[in-house]
Scaffold this motif. Sequence first.
Motif, short mmCIF file in Angstrom:
data_model
loop_
_atom_site.label_atom_id
_atom_site.label_comp_id
_atom_site.label_asym_id
_atom_site.label_seq_id
_atom_site.Cartn_x
_atom_site.Cartn_y
_atom_site.Cartn_z
N HIS A 210 0.54 -0.85 0.03
CA HIS A 210 0.25 0.02 -0.18
C HIS A 210 0.88 1.65 -0.22
O HIS A 210 1.60 1.55 0.39
N SER A 212 0.61 4.94 1.06
CA SER A 212 -0.46 6.06 1.92
C SER A 212 -0.08 7.23 2.63
O SER A 212 1.60 6.57 3.57
N LEU A 306 -8.29 0.66 3.59
CA LEU A 306 -7.59 0.45 2.74
C LEU A 306 -8.03 -1.24 2.56
O LEU A 306 -7.55 -1.69 1.35
#
Length: 379
Positions: A210, A212, A306
């Motif tokens: 991810h 972020s 997420l």
Amino acid sequence: MITANEGSVTIMVPDFTKVSARAPVFYNPAMEFNRDVSVVALQVFQRLLGGEISVADTFSGSGIRAIRYLVEVEGVSEAFANDINPLAVECIKNNSLMNSVSPEVSREDASIFLRTNHGRFDVIDIDPFGTPAPFLDSAAASARNNSLLAVTATDTSSLCGTYIKPCLRKYSSRPLKTEYCHEIGLRILAGFTAMNLARYRKSASVLLSHSSQHYMRLYIHVRRGARRADESLRNIGFILHCFKCLHHEHMKGFVPLKQECPHCGAEMEAAGPLWVGDIQDSRFIGEMIGEVENKKLNTATDVLKLLKACLGEAGMPPGFYDIHEVCSKLGRSAPPLRDVMDGLEKAGFRVSRTHIRPTGIKTDATIRDIEEVLEGFSV
Ligand code: SAM
């Protein structure tokens, strides 16, 4: 001293005015989300392995990760907390006492720590200042069969292509400043990690990735074996992007073949070498989603959001189309994203959102197919 509560632990760090590498001991409250996701990922990985696991927090700072892993992840029988800063080492010891846990604390350069503890850990967590690149060789050498390598990178300006030369220097890969440059960054980091592992006859499977806030984070399942390593390198390739019409495609292999855009004939630009295989594992992420409610996480809602977005991305091709950018190129207004997705699905294409951009969609449709679907909406 500053007190912080995260998950089920409380820690204290010396006063600081600004989150910075210059603080006496580094602690960034904004990274709680990153640590919450890590706790869930480690729990799911521990369950997959079965039995007790050993965890290395190689850049430990305040000790927060090692302590949280010991307190919050069932089955973590030992944790190692290492940091080169002597004040951090003191802080880790005090915080461990406060939380009634006893990680093995050391003060080594991370590469030396990893080399001298070769093959000792089921999980290696790499969370340095900036780039993890200089430490990935030692992490790859040290990683044991069937282990988890969790890597954070905060040098996103390099990985995303704001600056090309640092990315070439650090990751031997060319970034590209496209609308999906954060995904390219994740793929460069994954590809670079896989190539480091392959040198030691180890393979990489990306379980979760991810992008972020200001960082990127990867969870990689490492397994030993030259054949597996060769297989894993089949996921290395290039992404080709046409800046004229926004078409993009990917190709496998170590040599990028400059290609004309099949749609508009312009010369496409290449990003890579990078990971063109899956960067989300639906089974692992599905397990993580089920695990969130078992943990006490301050950011549980965001973690679930997420993970659900990443689950949707599993199995989808590299890159995404930002529908607002596509519409802006076409000189028209953008219909609601859901309607465009429905239109593509009705036309037989696979579609998902991306966690990286709210206006982006991942699909196996080409830019022409997307334009055709857009034609069905009023301008
Ligand atoms: N993992 C911590 C957390 O979640 O709060 C944050 C770690 S911070 C980003 C990076 C840490 O790495 C700092 O505490 C710094 O002292 C330490 N460090 C920097 N260079 C190092 C090296 N070569 N070896 C080991 N530790 C290092």
